[in-house]
Design a protein around this motif. Structure first.
Motif, short mmCIF file in Angstrom:
data_model
loop_
_atom_site.label_atom_id
_atom_site.label_comp_id
_atom_site.label_asym_id
_atom_site.label_seq_id
_atom_site.Cartn_x
_atom_site.Cartn_y
_atom_site.Cartn_z
N SER A 128 -5.12 8.94 0.41
CA SER A 128 -3.87 8.65 -0.26
C SER A 128 -3.76 9.46 -1.54
O SER A 128 -4.66 9.42 -2.39
CB SER A 128 -3.83 7.15 -0.57
N TYR A 165 -5.27 -5.66 -1.54
CA TYR A 165 -5.47 -5.06 -2.85
C TYR A 165 -5.37 -6.16 -3.89
O TYR A 165 -4.50 -7.02 -3.81
CB TYR A 165 -4.36 -4.05 -3.16
N HIS A 195 3.03 7.07 -3.01
CA HIS A 195 1.83 7.69 -2.46
C HIS A 195 2.22 8.56 -1.26
O HIS A 195 3.08 8.17 -0.47
CB HIS A 195 0.84 6.65 -1.94
C1 9YT Z 1 0.28 2.83 5.04
C2 9YT Z 1 -0.76 2.19 4.20
O1 9YT Z 1 -0.54 1.16 3.62
N1 9YT Z 1 -1.93 2.81 4.15
C3 9YT Z 1 -3.01 2.35 3.37
C4 9YT Z 1 -3.15 3.13 2.08
C5 9YT Z 1 -2.04 2.85 1.11
N2 9YT Z 1 -0.81 3.41 1.53
C6 9YT Z 1 -2.41 3.47 -0.21
O2 9YT Z 1 -3.17 2.87 -0.97
O3 9YT Z 1 -1.91 4.52 -0.51
#
Ligand code: 9YT
Length: 128
Positions: free
Chosen positions: A23, A123, A38
């Motif tokens: 990311s 998170y 992101h």
């Molecule tokens: C699509 C999604 O949620 N992927 C996990 C990573 C998240 N987008 C991030 O922390 O950038």
């Protein structure tokens, strides 16, 4: 005004690799926009369990193909380029990538950049 180029953040702390995905955080909490943005690559062949209990997220697929399974109803949502999914109910889900998928993700509240998914795909709330 700010201009952020992907090429300038590659290899910096704004690029976070979780194994299943990498990311690139174009906008973070410290940029004071009220959301984070992101550019995320989900790697082909992976399945990721995600449950953002503390965040809302919109995910716009601009390349690739895969699916999202929402775990409340076991529905499979095919995702490909030009498709957005919005986790408007903090939906617990599995994200499966058939090919590499390139996603533009917007988080409210913004992530700080230090979060990692815990064992439940969550998170933590509002880190500085
Ligand atoms: C699509 C999604 O949620 N992927 C996990 C990573 C998240 N987008 C991030 O922390 O950038």
């Amino acid at each position: 005004m700010k201009v952020v180029k992907l090429e300038d953040i590659l290899g910096t702390e704004r690029e976070v690799d979780d194994g299943n995905w990498v990311s690139r955080r174009l906008i973070l909490k410290k940029d004071n926009m009220g959301y984070s943005v992101h550019d995320t690559i989900i790697r082909a062949g992976t399945e990721t369990h995600i449950w953002y209990q503390n965040h809302l997220e919109s995910v716009y697929c601009i390349e690739g193909e895969g699916e999202v399974e929402t775990l409340s109803d076991n529905k499979i949502h095919p995702i490909k380029a030009d498709t957005l999914y919005a986790l408007d109910e903090h939906d617990e889900h599995l994200l499966r990538a058939k090919t590499d998928m390139r996603m533009v993700c917007v988080f409210n509240p913004p992530v700080s950049g230090r979060e990692v998914h815990d064992e439940n795909g969550v998170y933590p709330a509002d880190l500085d």
